[in-house]
Design an enzyme around this catalytic site. Structure first.
Site, PDB file in Angstrom:
ATOM      1  N   LYS A 179     -10.247   0.322  -2.646  1.00  7.63           N
ATOM      2  CA  LYS A 179     -10.156   0.135  -1.202  1.00  7.63           C
ATOM      3  C   LYS A 179     -10.449   1.440  -0.477  1.00  7.63           C
ATOM      4  CE  LYS A 179      -6.932  -1.128   2.541  1.00  7.63           C
ATOM      5  NZ  LYS A 179      -5.581  -1.636   2.869  1.00  7.63           N
ATOM      6  N   ASP A 192       0.867  -1.178   0.000  1.00  4.91           N
ATOM      7  CA  ASP A 192       0.000   0.000   0.000  1.00  4.91           C
ATOM      8  C   ASP A 192       0.906   1.230   0.000  1.00  4.91           C
ATOM      9  OD1 ASP A 192      -1.682  -2.187   0.718  1.00  4.91           O
ATOM     10  OD2 ASP A 192      -3.101  -0.812   1.667  1.00  4.91           O
ATOM     11  N   LYS A 248      -6.883   3.390  -3.675  1.00  9.01           N
ATOM     12  CA  LYS A 248      -7.292   3.430  -2.269  1.00  9.01           C
ATOM     13  C   LYS A 248      -7.514   4.875  -1.846  1.00  9.01           C
ATOM     14  CE  LYS A 248      -5.338   2.171   2.277  1.00  9.01           C
ATOM     15  NZ  LYS A 248      -4.218   1.462   2.947  1.00  9.01           N
TER      16      LYS A 248
END
Length: 320
Positions: free
Chosen positions: A256, A152, A220
């Site tokens: 996400k 991430d 995300k």
């Protein structure tokens, strides 16, 4: 249907070309976007459908601990909870992943001991991203070498907001390359935009397209470390972006939302957004995740209530 980025080959050849493309995207109707997100959030999901939604949401959680006080013991406990969220009911699904700092990847990997739960690691000087490229690359490579299944990363919001779109694109592309292991396999890359710092919905749409063009496997919303994190509106906008991207390229990208999603009611609202915007193809943890730490406990309590008719309360779930 095409399954390549050939149609966009010229878009990333220069900063000016990328800017023309991004500023040529349709403008976001903020009022309309927020109204649609709010309307979808009023859908009533009950009984069997609610039970299905709760189990699906549990299976989509990246169970997360990203604190300076993280210890190996805490990461081992979190990993155990990811594998067996409710020790009183072994039918409870596992979570999708455990998300930790790079120095805790090996600990999480060992604790999971081959279970079907991914290890995700934040990288690139999370959460601010204020570091030189060699530091960001080392951060990523350390996590991948330690066994991370997913990375991430955070974008350089300063570069993006200054209009240095090609720099943002090149950073993502470079980190994507650093996710490849010597054997040719690769960790999946989630690109965090920190939507609360991007100021406008138009910027969120532009960041989404930069991430997708650069090879993100997921886009995300946020780090969970700022005041505004995932919202139904910014998540809806990103879902529309991945839908449009797949329609034009044939390439599917995950989404996400992270930060601020704490209750079962919240989670179900987001699942409705997914179903109504991109459809069933995204209703799995391979394509949709929740970045959360406290959400799991509420899902477990609601699950217990559905199965037993009684509300057990917070004393019957572990405090992470």
């Amino acid at each position: 249907m095409p399954t390549t980025l050939t149609a966009f080959a010229d878009v990333t050849t220069s900063d000016s070309a990328l800017r023309r493309f991004l500023h040529g995207l349709p403008g976001v109707d903020a009022v309309g976007l927020e109204a649609r997100a709010a309307a979808l959030g009023t859908r009533s999901i009950k009984t069997t459908a609610k039970a299905y939604a709760i189990d699906l949401a549990i299976s989509m959680i990246d169970l997360t601990t990203l604190e300076g006080a993280d210890t190996p013991g805490k990461v081992r406990a979190l990993s155990a909870k990811a594998v067996n969220p409710d020790p009183t009911d072994r039918t409870t699904p596992m979570t999708a992943a455990v998300c930790v700092y790079p120095d805790m990847v090996a600990t999480a990997k060992a604790a999971l001991n081959g279970a079907d739960v991914k290890v995700a690691s934040v990288a690139t000087a999370f959460p601010a991203g204020r570091a030189a490229l060699p530091v960001k690359l080392a951060d990523t490579r350390d996590a991948v070498a330690a066994g991370a299944d997913e990375i991430d990363m955070v974008i350089d919001r300063g570069a993006f907001l200054a209009g240095r779109y090609l720099d943002t694109y090149e950073l993502i592309k470079t980190i994507k390359e650093a996710c490849v292991r010597p054997d040719g396999s690769a960790a999946r890359l989630k690109v965090i935009f920190e939507t609360g710092e991007l100021s406008t919905y138009d910027n969120i749409r532009r960041a989404s397209w930069i991430g997708m063009l650069a090879g993100a496997d997921f886009i995300k919303t946020s780090t969970g470390k700022v005041g505004v994190n995932a919202t139904p509106a910014n998540t809806l906008l990103m879902l529309e972006a991945v839908r449009d991207f797949k329609a034009q390229t044939g390439i599917q990208i995950g989404v996400k939302p992270a930060g601020g999603i704490r209750t079962t009611k919240d989670a179900i609202k987001f699942l409705v957004l997914v179903n109504e915007t991109v459809g069933e193809d995204w209703l799995s943890n391979h394509w949709f995740r929740f970045g959360a730490s406290s959400l799991l406990n509420d899902l477990l309590m609601q699950r217990q209530k559905l199965s037993t008719g009684r509300y057990s309360g917070p004393d019957y779930v572990t405090v992470d």
